[in-house]
Design an enzyme around this catalytic site. Structure first.
Site, PDB file in Angstrom:
ATOM      1  N   TYR A   1       0.807  -1.249   0.119  1.00  0.00           N
ATOM      2  CA  TYR A   1       0.130  -0.008   0.009  1.00  0.00           C
ATOM      3  C   TYR A   1       0.979   1.309  -0.082  1.00  0.00           C
ATOM      4  O   TYR A   1       1.751   1.170   0.749  1.00  0.00           O
ATOM      5  CB  TYR A   1      -0.836  -0.215   1.140  1.00  0.00           C
ATOM      6  CG  TYR A   1      -2.390   0.281   1.065  1.00  0.00           C
ATOM      7  CD1 TYR A   1      -2.683   1.624   0.253  1.00  0.00           C
ATOM      8  CD2 TYR A   1      -3.500  -0.344   1.163  1.00  0.00           C
ATOM      9  CE1 TYR A   1      -3.783   2.049   0.165  1.00  0.00           C
ATOM     10  CE2 TYR A   1      -4.811  -0.045   1.228  1.00  0.00           C
ATOM     11  CZ  TYR A   1      -5.006   1.140   0.377  1.00  0.00           C
ATOM     12  OH  TYR A   1      -6.285   1.630   0.200  1.00  0.00           O
TER      13      TYR A   1
ATOM     14  N   GLU B   1      -0.233   4.874  -0.581  1.00  0.00           N
ATOM     15  CA  GLU B   1      -0.688   6.320  -0.873  1.00  0.00           C
ATOM     16  C   GLU B   1       0.379   7.270  -0.707  1.00  0.00           C
ATOM     17  O   GLU B   1       0.823   7.397   0.081  1.00  0.00           O
ATOM     18  CB  GLU B   1      -1.968   6.485   0.323  1.00  0.00           C
ATOM     19  CG  GLU B   1      -3.324   5.704   0.056  1.00  0.00           C
ATOM     20  CD  GLU B   1      -4.463   6.071   0.904  1.00  0.00           C
ATOM     21  OE1 GLU B   1      -5.460   5.860   0.656  1.00  0.00           O
ATOM     22  OE2 GLU B   1      -3.888   6.494   2.188  1.00  0.00           O
TER      23      GLU B   1
ATOM     24  N   THR C   1      -2.509   6.561 -22.022  1.00  0.00           N
ATOM     25  CA  THR C   1      -2.596   5.210 -21.530  1.00  0.00           C
ATOM     26  C   THR C   1      -1.088   4.563 -21.649  1.00  0.00           C
ATOM     27  O   THR C   1      -0.312   5.065 -22.419  1.00  0.00           O
ATOM     28  CB  THR C   1      -3.695   4.128 -22.139  1.00  0.00           C
ATOM     29  OG1 THR C   1      -3.338   3.951 -23.462  1.00  0.00           O
ATOM     30  CG2 THR C   1      -5.147   4.460 -22.012  1.00  0.00           C
TER      31      THR C   1
ATOM     32  N   ARG D   1      -1.880  -2.248 -18.483  1.00  0.00           N
ATOM     33  CA  ARG D   1      -3.159  -1.492 -18.419  1.00  0.00           C
ATOM     34  C   ARG D   1      -3.025  -0.487 -17.180  1.00  0.00           C
ATOM     35  O   ARG D   1      -3.099  -0.660 -16.110  1.00  0.00           O
ATOM     36  CB  ARG D   1      -4.317  -2.095 -18.065  1.00  0.00           C
ATOM     37  CG  ARG D   1      -4.543  -3.361 -19.308  1.00  0.00           C
ATOM     38  CD  ARG D   1      -5.923  -4.035 -19.353  1.00  0.00           C
ATOM     39  NE  ARG D   1      -6.941  -3.104 -19.577  1.00  0.00           N
ATOM     40  CZ  ARG D   1      -7.056  -2.810 -20.799  1.00  0.00           C
ATOM     41  NH1 ARG D   1      -6.496  -3.111 -22.009  1.00  0.00           N
ATOM     42  NH2 ARG D   1      -8.054  -1.799 -21.412  1.00  0.00           N
TER      43      ARG D   1
END
Length: 412
Positions: free
Chosen positions: A59, A61, A231, A240
């Protein structure tokens, strides 16, 4: 499976054989059919390895050096590498590699530059605009006042006179240039000129051509646009995901629009895979690949025209082309179904100034497999034969399997 991923496949077979069969079945589908969807490609085994790495567990953030979780020392390095490689590859001052998709990148760009109710000028959906360019079913159409420009009815090219007139009339806060089905290069200098004239931001949605830009096979929007959204899959051949490029004056606004405004934790395994793809795209081999993608698209367009299909704009400058199969007695939606049964996977799309659906094809994936102009001629002939009813689906499927078998995306 490729040798690189055989151990992973074995683990999945033991742990969850039901899902293992689905994954292996999809690999077989991709290996035995022709992938002609303009938005799809095959990543390298190195990109797949990064996607399946332990970074998927982390994780993170925030941004490197300013995370909300501990233990981010190594993922900080991975993201910093991805950012620097993107900046270098595209000649951009700033890069944000956290967007989860191209749509997420566009959402963040709008959040950075606009407020609900602002007017935006973009290519209309019937002419190849994306959902994020004002569709009423999308956040863009609900939150902003979109005005759509179109293409010339005869040439199929963007109507620059209309763009300038609409910009002067509506004085938009932003102008968006980019498309999911426009086969020609976009004149970024023209759009910059119009944006400056009316005091608008210029947002380039380069999701489709950005891989060609990386390989030097298409003009870059970076010197002209305030913000470039893209992208990392499609021609770029990465995982992706999305990214945003901009100058220093908008860097902080763009970063805050991505996190914390529109997204939470970054997908660090995907960001690492983006770094791998950026590194691959900086090589001479990728430049050669990008130019071959365009050569193949032009050969495919010429082959389809010779077979009687009407190719929009008379050809292509990029990796994609659109064509009307009507002269062969079938519309785009029915044609897509027939071709899928024959093992040729592609999309249908709106045809500008027509009340019918056409076909949208791309050559990125088949070029990754190693196919060239000769194979494009074979594909065009086979596609037309199926649509004319001269080749039945079973026979065509075997021909497709034989052709694809000579160019495996992941050799065993």
């Amino acid at each position: 499976m490729s040798v690189t991923h055989a151990p992973t496949a074995d683990v999945l077979r033991r742990q969850d054989p039901e899902l293992a069969e689905i994954l292996l079945g999809e690999l077989d589908r991709q290996s035995t059919t022709l992938q002609l969807i303009a938005a799809e490609n095959f990543t390298s085994p190195a990109v797949l390895a990064a996607l399946g790495s332990p970074l998927a567990n982390k994780y993170a953030e925030g941004y490197p050096g300013a995370r909300h979780h501990g233990g981010c020392e190594l993922v900080d390095v991975a993201e910093s590498i991805a950012v620097e490689r993107a900046r270098t590859l595209f000649g951009a001052v700033h890069a944000n590699v956290q967007p989860h998709s191209g749509s997420s990148a566009v959402l963040a760009a709008y959040a950075a530059l606009l407020r609900p109710g602002d007017s935006v000028l973009a290519l209309g959906l019937p002419y190849g605009g994306h959902l994020t360019h004002g569709s009423p079913a999308n956040f863009s159409g609900r939150w902003f006042d979109f005005v759509g420009y179109g293409v010339d009815a005869e040439s199929g090219l963007i109507d620059h006179d209309q763009v300038r007139t609409l910009a002067r009339t509506h004085r938009p806060k932003a102008i968006v240039c980019g498309s999911i089905a426009y086969p020609r290069h976009i004149d970024y200098a023209f759009f910059r000129e119009v944006a400056d004239e009316v005091g608008a931001y210029l947002i380039a949605d380069a999701a489709h051509p950005i891989g060609l830009v990386a390989g030097g096979a298409a003009p870059s929007p970076v010197p002209y646009a305030d913000v470039v959204c893209a992208t990392t899959h499609k021609v770029l051949r990465g995982p992706r995901g999305g990214m945003i490029l901009c100058g220093s004056e908008l860097a902080e606004r763009v970063d805050r629009a991505v996190f914390p405004f529109t997204q939470g934790g970054a997908q660090m395994h995907t960001i690492a895979a983006k770094a791998v793809a950026f590194g691959e795209a900086a090589t001479p081999a990728f430049a050669a690949y990008a130019h071959q993608v365009v050569a193949n698209a032009r050969a495919l367009a010429a082959g389809l025209a010779d077979e009687g299909l009407v190719v929009t704009t008379g050809g292509t400058d990029t990796h994609l082309l659109t064509a009307d199969p009507g002269p062969l007695g079938v519309d785009g939606r029915a044609a897509r179904g027939r071709l899928a049964a024959a093992g040729m996977v592609l999309d249908c799309c709106a045809l500008p100034h027509a009340h019918a659906r056409g076909l949208r094809l791309g050559t990125a994936a088949v070029t990754t497999q190693g196919m060239g102009e000769g194979e494009m001629g074979k594909i065009a002939a086979l596609l037309a034969g199926v649509l004319r009813g001269e080749i039945d689906a079973t026979t065509a499927r075997e021909e497709v399997r034989e052709l694809a078998g000579g160019f495996p995306p992941y050799p065993r």
